[in-house]
Design a protein around this motif. Structure first.
Motif, PDB file in Angstrom:
ATOM      1  N   TYR A 188       0.804  -1.220   0.000  1.00 25.35           N
ATOM      2  CA  TYR A 188       0.000   0.000   0.000  1.00 25.35           C
ATOM      3  C   TYR A 188       0.840   1.275   0.000  1.00 25.35           C
ATOM      4  O   TYR A 188       0.398   2.304  -0.512  1.00 25.35           O
ATOM      5  N   TYR A 245       3.774   7.477   6.821  1.00 22.64           N
ATOM      6  CA  TYR A 245       2.809   6.513   6.280  1.00 22.64           C
ATOM      7  C   TYR A 245       3.219   6.064   4.876  1.00 22.64           C
ATOM      8  O   TYR A 245       3.189   4.878   4.562  1.00 22.64           O
ATOM      9  N   LYS A 296       2.271   2.619  10.355  1.00 23.36           N
ATOM     10  CA  LYS A 296       1.102   2.006   9.713  1.00 23.36           C
ATOM     11  C   LYS A 296      -0.003   3.045   9.517  1.00 23.36           C
ATOM     12  O   LYS A 296      -0.241   3.886  10.378  1.00 23.36           O
ATOM     13  N   PRO A 346      -3.521   4.462   9.601  1.00 24.99           N
ATOM     14  CA  PRO A 346      -4.765   4.186  10.332  1.00 24.99           C
ATOM     15  C   PRO A 346      -5.968   4.098   9.382  1.00 24.99           C
ATOM     16  O   PRO A 346      -5.979   4.719   8.321  1.00 24.99           O
ATOM     17  N   ILE A 347      -6.964   3.334   9.796  1.00 24.72           N
ATOM     18  CA  ILE A 347      -8.160   3.121   8.983  1.00 24.72           C
ATOM     19  C   ILE A 347      -8.845   4.442   8.644  1.00 24.72           C
ATOM     20  O   ILE A 347      -9.294   4.629   7.513  1.00 24.72           O
ATOM     21  N   ASP A 348      -8.944   5.368   9.597  1.00 27.07           N
ATOM     22  CA  ASP A 348      -9.643   6.624   9.313  1.00 27.07           C
ATOM     23  C   ASP A 348      -8.953   7.409   8.203  1.00 27.07           C
ATOM     24  O   ASP A 348      -9.615   8.035   7.365  1.00 27.07           O
ATOM     25  N   LEU A 400      -7.103   5.946   5.809  1.00 27.70           N
ATOM     26  CA  LEU A 400      -7.342   5.144   4.603  1.00 27.70           C
ATOM     27  C   LEU A 400      -8.683   5.531   3.982  1.00 27.70           C
ATOM     28  O   LEU A 400      -8.781   5.724   2.768  1.00 27.70           O
ATOM     29  N   ILE A 401      -9.690   5.664   4.810  1.00 31.32           N
ATOM     30  CA  ILE A 401     -11.016   6.046   4.323  1.00 31.32           C
ATOM     31  C   ILE A 401     -10.974   7.423   3.668  1.00 31.32           C
ATOM     32  O   ILE A 401     -11.521   7.624   2.581  1.00 31.32           O
ATOM     33  N   CYS A 458      -9.276   7.148   0.292  1.00 26.09           N
ATOM     34  CA  CYS A 458     -10.179   6.525  -0.688  1.00 26.09           C
ATOM     35  C   CYS A 458     -11.154   7.550  -1.243  1.00 26.09           C
ATOM     36  O   CYS A 458     -11.393   7.610  -2.451  1.00 26.09           O
ATOM     37  N   SER A 477     -10.679   0.870  -1.140  1.00 24.62           N
ATOM     38  CA  SER A 477      -9.628   0.509  -0.192  1.00 24.62           C
ATOM     39  C   SER A 477      -8.865  -0.721  -0.684  1.00 24.62           C
ATOM     40  O   SER A 477      -7.664  -0.836  -0.463  1.00 24.62           O
ATOM     41  N   LEU A 512      -4.868  -0.942  -0.842  1.00 24.57           N
ATOM     42  CA  LEU A 512      -4.212  -2.014  -0.091  1.00 24.57           C
ATOM     43  C   LEU A 512      -3.549  -3.062  -0.975  1.00 24.57           C
ATOM     44  O   LEU A 512      -2.849  -3.941  -0.489  1.00 24.57           O
TER      45      LEU A 512
END
Length: 88
Positions: A3, A35, A41, A43-45, A47-48, A51, A58, A62
């Protein structure tokens, strides 16, 4: 593809600098660089947000697919019952 490579590719394909992406994510350029380099790493927030910013899935970021948009096509009725998928 990892990613971190996708993050850099997307940024460069959109002619953006790390500073401008960091502003979109409301973080510092140094944080974003960590990042993108894989030293921290993602974070999911974030990544969203990425996107939505790049208008890609995602799965694409990824590295699970090379298609930028996921094409969903539900052909059957599906029930999910306590984590078990049941086809009708």
């Amino acid at each position: 593809m990892h990613y971190t490579q996708r993050l850099k590719e997307l940024r460069e394909d959109h002619d953006q600098k790390q500073e401008s992406i960091a502003l979109e994510l409301n973080i510092t350029r140094q944080q974003y660089q960590l990042y993108e380099s894989g030293k921290r790493k993602l974070p999911i927030d974030l990544l969203i947000k990425l996107c939505k910013y790049y208008n890609v899935s995602s799965d694409y970021i990824l590295g699970f697919t090379n298609e930028q948009q996921t094409k969903w096509n539900i052909k059957n009725n599906i029930n999910i019952n306590y984590g078990k998928v049941e086809m009708k």
